[in-house]
Design a protein around this motif. Structure first.
Motif: not given
Length: 89
Positions: A42-66
């Motif tokens: 069981h993990f928690r990830v806290r991330i800040a990145t410019r790669n997520f600029d303009g992405m919805s929260r759902v898209a950001q989470h999907r990118a991490v999951m992928q």
């Protein structure tokens, strides 16, 4: 390499984060579904990145999951994701 290190390395390679924390919270889930002796489930990830600029929260989470697809299929039971705005760091 520990699962914490693997997650950190994969997210760093994929997203070049300005800030990244990978926290093993397995001990908080002792006895729950997916928990195993030795943790790393069981993990928690806290991330800040410019790669997520303009992405919805759902898209950001999907990118991490992928990015962590293999780990999620093999041994990580739960992953909490907190995306922080790059300016907040």
């Amino acid at each position: 390499m520990s699962m914490t290190d693997t997650i950190h390395a994969k997210l760093t390679q994929q997203f070049a984060p300005l800030h990244l924390e990978v926290i093993d919270e397995s001990q908080l889930h002792h006895g729950h579904a997916g928990w195993r002796e030795g943790g790393e489930t069981h993990f928690r990830v806290r991330i800040a990145t410019r790669n997520f600029d303009g992405m919805s929260r759902v898209a950001q989470h999907r990118a991490v999951m992928q990015a962590l697809d293999d780990e999620l299929k093999a041994s990580v039971h739960a992953l909490a994701i907190e995306v922080l705005p790059p300016g907040s760091i």
